[in-house]
Motif scaffolding. Structure first.
Motif, PDB file in Angstrom:
ATOM      1  N   GLU A  52      14.152   5.269  -4.532  1.00 25.65           N
ATOM      2  CA  GLU A  52      15.311   5.629  -5.433  1.00 25.65           C
ATOM      3  C   GLU A  52      15.181   6.975  -5.871  1.00 25.65           C
ATOM      4  N   GLN A  53      13.670   7.598  -6.092  1.00 23.53           N
ATOM      5  CA  GLN A  53      13.577   8.915  -6.509  1.00 23.53           C
ATOM      6  C   GLN A  53      13.015   9.761  -5.533  1.00 23.53           C
ATOM      7  N   ARG A  54      13.504   9.465  -4.134  1.00 23.82           N
ATOM      8  CA  ARG A  54      13.127  10.275  -3.028  1.00 23.82           C
ATOM      9  C   ARG A  54      13.834  11.720  -3.083  1.00 23.82           C
ATOM     10  N   PRO A  55      13.040  12.790  -2.919  1.00 22.53           N
ATOM     11  CA  PRO A  55      13.683  14.195  -3.122  1.00 22.53           C
ATOM     12  C   PRO A  55      14.702  14.684  -2.164  1.00 22.53           C
ATOM     13  N   GLU A  56      15.523  15.370  -2.528  1.00 24.23           N
ATOM     14  CA  GLU A  56      16.648  15.768  -1.639  1.00 24.23           C
ATOM     15  C   GLU A  56      15.763  16.677  -0.491  1.00 24.23           C
ATOM     16  N   GLY A  57      16.301  16.271   0.808  1.00 28.85           N
ATOM     17  CA  GLY A  57      15.601  16.885   1.857  1.00 28.85           C
ATOM     18  C   GLY A  57      14.783  16.189   2.701  1.00 28.85           C
ATOM     19  N   MET A  58      14.444  14.965   1.926  1.00 28.93           N
ATOM     20  CA  MET A  58      13.216  14.108   2.528  1.00 28.93           C
ATOM     21  C   MET A  58      13.931  12.863   3.159  1.00 28.93           C
ATOM     22  N   ASN A  59      13.149  12.609   4.280  1.00 27.85           N
ATOM     23  CA  ASN A  59      13.997  11.349   4.994  1.00 27.85           C
ATOM     24  C   ASN A  59      12.895  10.198   5.547  1.00 27.85           C
ATOM     25  N   HIS A  60      11.954  10.179   4.483  1.00 28.18           N
ATOM     26  CA  HIS A  60      10.994   8.960   4.752  1.00 28.18           C
ATOM     27  C   HIS A  60      11.475   7.889   4.109  1.00 28.18           C
ATOM     28  N   GLU A  61      11.273   6.659   4.547  1.00 35.06           N
ATOM     29  CA  GLU A  61      11.234   5.505   3.654  1.00 35.06           C
ATOM     30  C   GLU A  61       9.834   4.631   3.628  1.00 35.06           C
ATOM     31  N   VAL A  62       9.770   3.769   2.754  1.00 36.35           N
ATOM     32  CA  VAL A  62       8.887   2.739   2.469  1.00 36.35           C
ATOM     33  C   VAL A  62       8.963   1.792   3.309  1.00 36.35           C
ATOM     34  N   ALA A  63       7.956   1.387   4.175  1.00 35.61           N
ATOM     35  CA  ALA A  63       8.014   0.472   5.345  1.00 35.61           C
ATOM     36  C   ALA A  63       8.276  -0.822   4.882  1.00 35.61           C
ATOM     37  N   LYS A  64       8.875  -1.733   5.728  1.00 33.60           N
ATOM     38  CA  LYS A  64       8.980  -3.125   5.205  1.00 33.60           C
ATOM     39  C   LYS A  64       8.145  -3.954   6.615  1.00 33.60           C
ATOM     40  N   PHE A  65       7.779  -5.036   5.980  1.00 40.04           N
ATOM     41  CA  PHE A  65       6.835  -5.846   6.944  1.00 40.04           C
ATOM     42  C   PHE A  65       7.398  -7.192   6.986  1.00 40.04           C
ATOM     43  N   ASP A  66       7.350  -7.868   8.157  1.00 37.85           N
ATOM     44  CA  ASP A  66       7.610  -9.354   8.362  1.00 37.85           C
ATOM     45  C   ASP A  66       6.804 -10.177   7.562  1.00 37.85           C
ATOM     46  N   HIS A  67       5.499  -9.735   7.253  1.00 35.75           N
ATOM     47  CA  HIS A  67       4.372 -10.858   6.633  1.00 35.75           C
ATOM     48  C   HIS A  67       3.436 -10.041   6.061  1.00 35.75           C
ATOM     49  N   VAL A  68       2.700 -10.466   5.017  1.00 38.71           N
ATOM     50  CA  VAL A  68       1.649  -9.521   4.002  1.00 38.71           C
ATOM     51  C   VAL A  68       0.578  -9.192   5.231  1.00 38.71           C
ATOM     52  N   ALA A  69       0.173 -10.041   6.191  1.00 37.31           N
ATOM     53  CA  ALA A  69      -0.920  -9.632   7.067  1.00 37.31           C
ATOM     54  C   ALA A  69      -0.699  -8.288   7.922  1.00 37.31           C
ATOM     55  N   PHE A  77       0.799  -1.228  -0.137  1.00 37.07           N
ATOM     56  CA  PHE A  77      -0.009  -0.144   0.069  1.00 37.07           C
ATOM     57  C   PHE A  77       0.856   1.436   0.060  1.00 37.07           C
ATOM     58  N   GLY A  78       2.277   1.381  -0.163  1.00 34.24           N
ATOM     59  CA  GLY A  78       2.983   2.167  -0.271  1.00 34.24           C
ATOM     60  C   GLY A  78       3.134   3.254   0.962  1.00 34.24           C
ATOM     61  N   GLN A  79       2.909   2.464   2.224  1.00 33.22           N
ATOM     62  CA  GLN A  79       3.051   2.901   3.370  1.00 33.22           C
ATOM     63  C   GLN A  79       4.456   3.659   3.638  1.00 33.22           C
ATOM     64  N   TRP A  80       4.609   4.772   4.264  1.00 33.30           N
ATOM     65  CA  TRP A  80       5.784   5.289   4.770  1.00 33.30           C
ATOM     66  C   TRP A  80       6.206   5.049   5.966  1.00 33.30           C
ATOM     67  N   CYS A  81       7.355   5.118   6.471  1.00 33.24           N
ATOM     68  CA  CYS A  81       7.959   5.131   7.848  1.00 33.24           C
ATOM     69  C   CYS A  81       9.022   6.323   7.882  1.00 33.24           C
ATOM     70  N   TYR A  82       9.405   6.862   9.086  1.00 34.22           N
ATOM     71  CA  TYR A  82       9.998   8.028   9.271  1.00 34.22           C
ATOM     72  C   TYR A  82      11.346   7.638  10.206  1.00 34.22           C
ATOM     73  N   ARG A  83      11.664   6.463  10.484  1.00 36.45           N
ATOM     74  CA  ARG A  83      12.824   6.214  11.293  1.00 36.45           C
ATOM     75  C   ARG A  83      14.002   5.545  10.563  1.00 36.45           C
ATOM     76  N   GLU A  84      14.886   5.944  10.513  1.00 32.38           N
ATOM     77  CA  GLU A  84      16.095   5.513   9.649  1.00 32.38           C
ATOM     78  C   GLU A  84      16.247   3.981   9.739  1.00 32.38           C
ATOM     79  N   GLY A  85      16.283   3.257   8.727  1.00 29.40           N
ATOM     80  CA  GLY A  85      16.327   1.791   8.605  1.00 29.40           C
ATOM     81  C   GLY A  85      14.948   1.146   8.764  1.00 29.40           C
ATOM     82  N   CYS A  86      13.816   1.912   8.935  1.00 32.58           N
ATOM     83  CA  CYS A  86      12.600   1.096   8.780  1.00 32.58           C
ATOM     84  C   CYS A  86      12.053   0.460   7.984  1.00 32.58           C
TER      85      CYS A  86
END
Length: 284
Positions: free
Chosen positions: A181-198, A167-176
């Motif tokens: 690849e196209q993140r604008p300069e000055g932005m610090n968001h990442e796209v969240a990783k999950f352990d399983h689909v649920a 679902f393209g959900q963001w997170c804001y902690r480094e390494g989360c």
């Protein structure tokens, strides 16, 4: 004499009937099995889905869609059923509180819902119940399916394949998560990783059910509940203006996806229901 005794007995019975509700002890359903007796089936236990199949291996577009929906459908149904169990508990607790029956188990459960659904704990109980009834509710299956398909490129995006993020959900902690690849300069968001689909589905549903930008969606759903209507996907999409920078174009695209793909999903559900009925008949 007998007539007088009968009159006295009758009066005593009437008094007892009037007083009985005040001395009856309320007992809340203690488990999911008890809740299921109110018409909800138990929540199924699904094996964790820790990878998303390569749906591009299907050359036929309709077959690709069918397999994507078939893969994701049980997870969505299980998460919505979990929410319905929570909603049933919430309504039972509210009913008990309104009649003056409060116990520690109910208070703990209410506090858990207040915390998970991000309700201000300093509000009085009536305000908490009002907010929770708006937030503790399902997201229609078709809405979840088409958003997952749209946001994840039918399960084939980098974020879906590497992070199980549909679902393209963001997170804001480094390494989360994964750095775009196209993140604008000055932005610090990442796209969240999950352990399983649920986890991805549950996080998405919590996002829709709690965050301020989707208040309109929750209000539309609340009106449906008040009118005793089925909670349907198309009307709720009007509350997704903030989900994408594309605004109304995004909503219109999702509506079109629902119209095109609903027959495929309905056919899958019909097949699964038939298979379940056959299995039940065979066991008997």
């Amino acid at each position: 004499m007998r007539k007088k005794l009968f009159i006295i007995f009758f009066i005593l019975v009437c008094i007892a009937a009037l007083l009985l509700p005040f001395f009856s002890k309320y007992e809340k359903p203690a488990s999911e099995k008890d809740i299921a007796s109110h018409g909800l089936p138990p929540i199924p236990t699904l094996a964790p889905r820790t990878e998303i199949p390569n749906f591009d291996k299907f050359n036929d577009v309709r077959e690709k869609k069918k397999e994507f929906f078939r893969y994701l459908l049980p997870v969505i149904e299980a998460e919505n059923l979990r929410i319905l169990h929570e909603r049933q508990q919430l309504l039972a607790i509210e009913s008990a509180f309104s009649r003056g029956f409060e116990n520690e188990q109910d208070k703990k459960q209410l506090a858990r819902l207040v915390d998970y659904y991000e309700v201000d704990p300093t509000l009085d109980s009536a305000e908490q119940f009002e907010l929770l009834k708006r937030r503790v509710d399902i997201i229609p299956t078709m809405m979840v399916l088409v958003q997952a398909a749209n946001e994840s490129a039918w399960g084939m995006s980098r974020f879906a394949q590497e992070g199980l993020n549909l679902f393209g959900q963001w997170c804001y902690r480094e390494g989360c998560g994964l750095v775009p690849e196209q993140r604008p300069e000055g932005m610090n968001h990442e796209v969240a990783k999950f352990d399983h689909v649920a986890q991805s589905v549950r996080s998405y549903m919590r996002n829709i059910n709690t965050h301020d930008p989707y208040l309109e969606l929750r209000q539309i759903r609340q009106v449906m509940r008040q009118r005793d209507e089925q909670v349907r996907a198309i009307p709720l999409l009007s509350g997704l203006h903030s989900y994408s920078e594309r605004g109304q174009d995004y909503i219109d695209e999702l509506k079109a996806m629902i119209r095109v793909n609903r027959p495929i999903v309905d056919a899958i559900i019909e097949q699964e229901d038939a298979a379940t009925s056959e299995a039940a008949a065979a066991s008997n």
